[in-house]
Design a protein around this motif. Structure first.
Motif, PDB file in Angstrom:
ATOM      1  N   GLY A 268       0.700 -20.816   2.484  1.00  0.00           N
ATOM      2  CA  GLY A 268       1.024 -21.683   3.621  1.00  0.00           C
ATOM      3  C   GLY A 268       0.409 -21.174   4.913  1.00  0.00           C
ATOM      4  O   GLY A 268      -0.120 -21.957   5.714  1.00  0.00           O
ATOM      5  N   THR A 269       0.462 -19.864   5.124  1.00  0.00           N
ATOM      6  CA  THR A 269      -0.106 -19.281   6.342  1.00  0.00           C
ATOM      7  C   THR A 269      -1.623 -19.393   6.344  1.00  0.00           C
ATOM      8  O   THR A 269      -2.240 -19.652   7.390  1.00  0.00           O
ATOM      9  CB  THR A 269       0.308 -17.800   6.485  1.00  0.00           C
ATOM     10  OG1 THR A 269       1.733 -17.697   6.390  1.00  0.00           O
ATOM     11  CG2 THR A 269      -0.127 -17.251   7.827  1.00  0.00           C
TER      12      THR A 269
ATOM     13  N   VAL B 292       4.433 -26.056  11.168  1.00  0.00           N
ATOM     14  CA  VAL B 292       5.697 -26.504  10.579  1.00  0.00           C
ATOM     15  C   VAL B 292       6.213 -27.753  11.293  1.00  0.00           C
ATOM     16  O   VAL B 292       6.618 -28.735  10.648  1.00  0.00           O
ATOM     17  CB  VAL B 292       6.752 -25.383  10.627  1.00  0.00           C
ATOM     18  CG1 VAL B 292       8.137 -25.937  10.290  1.00  0.00           C
ATOM     19  CG2 VAL B 292       6.390 -24.275   9.654  1.00  0.00           C
ATOM     20  N   LEU B 293       6.199 -27.755  12.615  1.00  0.00           N
ATOM     21  CA  LEU B 293       6.699 -28.901  13.374  1.00  0.00           C
ATOM     22  C   LEU B 293       5.812 -30.129  13.172  1.00  0.00           C
ATOM     23  O   LEU B 293       6.312 -31.256  13.082  1.00  0.00           O
ATOM     24  CB  LEU B 293       6.806 -28.565  14.858  1.00  0.00           C
ATOM     25  CG  LEU B 293       7.904 -27.562  15.236  1.00  0.00           C
ATOM     26  CD1 LEU B 293       7.866 -27.245  16.727  1.00  0.00           C
ATOM     27  CD2 LEU B 293       9.287 -28.090  14.852  1.00  0.00           C
TER      28      LEU B 293
ATOM     29  N   LEU C 232      11.189 -22.353  22.869  1.00  0.00           N
ATOM     30  CA  LEU C 232       9.762 -22.648  22.779  1.00  0.00           C
ATOM     31  C   LEU C 232       9.511 -23.913  21.957  1.00  0.00           C
ATOM     32  O   LEU C 232       8.657 -24.743  22.299  1.00  0.00           O
ATOM     33  CB  LEU C 232       9.030 -21.464  22.149  1.00  0.00           C
ATOM     34  CG  LEU C 232       7.505 -21.413  22.322  1.00  0.00           C
ATOM     35  CD1 LEU C 232       7.136 -21.357  23.794  1.00  0.00           C
ATOM     36  CD2 LEU C 232       6.930 -20.208  21.595  1.00  0.00           C
ATOM     37  N   GLY C 233      10.267 -24.069  20.872  1.00  0.00           N
ATOM     38  CA  GLY C 233      10.152 -25.279  20.066  1.00  0.00           C
ATOM     39  C   GLY C 233      10.548 -26.507  20.853  1.00  0.00           C
ATOM     40  O   GLY C 233       9.934 -27.572  20.730  1.00  0.00           O
ATOM     41  N   GLY C 234      11.581 -26.369  21.695  1.00  0.00           N
ATOM     42  CA  GLY C 234      12.007 -27.490  22.539  1.00  0.00           C
ATOM     43  C   GLY C 234      10.924 -27.880  23.531  1.00  0.00           C
ATOM     44  O   GLY C 234      10.668 -29.083  23.749  1.00  0.00           O
ATOM     45  N   ILE C 235      10.296 -26.886  24.142  1.00  0.00           N
ATOM     46  CA  ILE C 235       9.194 -27.152  25.087  1.00  0.00           C
ATOM     47  C   ILE C 235       8.040 -27.830  24.366  1.00  0.00           C
ATOM     48  O   ILE C 235       7.455 -28.808  24.865  1.00  0.00           O
ATOM     49  CB  ILE C 235       8.722 -25.841  25.750  1.00  0.00           C
ATOM     50  CG1 ILE C 235       9.826 -25.271  26.652  1.00  0.00           C
ATOM     51  CG2 ILE C 235       7.439 -26.067  26.552  1.00  0.00           C
ATOM     52  CD1 ILE C 235       9.544 -23.874  27.151  1.00  0.00           C
TER      53      ILE C 235
END
Length: 320
Positions: free
Chosen positions: A129-130, A234-235, A303-306
């Motif tokens: 995956g990476t 991932v996101l 950070l994910g929210g940003i």
């Protein structure tokens, strides 16, 4: 003196490759996923397996004893990736070689002896995956080179001042390769792109070093040395699944692609911001004593929210 000689050899190697690529038309043609608009030489990332070959020549006895399995895995994945750069291969062939390379990598790091057998499938999935994350993120000038440079320098610092987990040259050589590659790629009009051979090659090397570090220390927090790439991929995959898109098809949904394609921000600026963000995380990671789950809470939820907020704003503005 050794490092100067290595840089000269790498420069000559990549210039020779440019002649070959030009002669045999090994080029990257822009498509609907591309963030570039002009035909450019492809496969400049061949400098990374070349750097390992040079490492072997300067450290022959040690390579035979300690690095043979890593070298076979690296050369196998780079060879199949280079062939795929020139002529598209089936997923089955590529995946088969990737699996063999990962087996060799895990053998090299001692993971088969240091971890219970039930964790091996997890390690396989995470490493493959990476590797693919590295490939997905190789879409604009400078990204692969400068991001890898930051991660490798962080690993070199850890190896020198925190805990020695490998030979110093085994980290220095890919750093030198990154510098030479960046000389030709970190430009407004890049002389070459890394290609799959580059993203897979340097990705394999970086993952091998991080896995070595984890096996030596038992600290899984060092996975976060590649956390910006991990979070982005991932996101983005999660978003595409929710939208019922084929995640294996080319797309332009990564945040860096939106900044480059829609906002027309310089590739070099975007690549530098990604690298600086990862560098700041690495500094916190190295000096903090928090367990991995606390680090994730402190850094990656905000950070994910940003990240999601910026992406939503851009998509709304450009009706994507």
């Amino acid at each position: 003196m050794e490092y100067i000689l290595v840089i000269i050899i790498l420069f000559i190697s990549i210039l020779v490759y440019f002649k070959i690529a030009d002669k045999y038309n090994i080029i990257d043609k822009p498509n609907h996923r591309s963030a570039h608009t002009k035909i450019t030489l492809r496969g400049g990332g061949i400098i990374f397996p070349v750097a390992f070959i040079v490492f072997c020549l300067f450290n022959l006895i040690e390579t035979i004893h300690n690095y043979w399995s890593f070298g076979l895995g690296l050369l196998a994945i780079c060879t199949i990736s280079f062939i795929d750069d020139v002529k598209t291969l089936s997923n089955k062939i590529r995946l088969s070689v990737h699996l063999i390379s990962v087996i060799l990598l895990l053998y090299f790091t001692g993971a088969f002896n240091l971890t219970p057998f039930w964790t091996w499938p997890i390690l396989f999935v995470m490493i493959i995956g990476t590797l693919n994350a590295y490939n997905f993120m190789d879409g604009i000038n400078g990204m692969t080179g400068i991001y890898s440079f930051v991660t490798l320098c962080s690993l070199a610092y850890i190896n020198k001042d925190i805990i020695r987990f490998t030979d110093e040259n085994f980290i220095i050589y890919p750093i030198l390769a990154c510098l030479v590659f960046l000389f030709f790629n970190f430009r407004k009009k890049a002389k070459c792109f890394a290609g799959d051979v580059g993203s897979m090659g340097i990705g394999f090397w970086v993952i091998g070093l991080i896995t070595l570090l984890i096996m030596r220390t038992g600290e899984y927090k060092y996975i976060l040395l590649l956390s910006i790439y991990g979070m982005e991929v991932v996101l983005t995959i999660t978003e595409r699944i929710l939208l019922r898109e084929n995640i294996f098809e080319a797309h332009r949904r990564h945040l860096y692609q939106l900044f480059a394609n829609e906002k027309k921000i310089s590739h070099l600026v975007i690549s530098s911001v990604y690298a600086v963000c990862q560098l700041l995380i690495n500094i916190f990671l190295i000096y903090s004593q928090f367990p991995i789950w606390v680090i994730i809470l402190i850094i990656f939820i905000p950070l994910g929210g940003i990240y999601l907020g910026l992406k939503w704003k851009l998509k709304k503005k450009y009706n994507l």
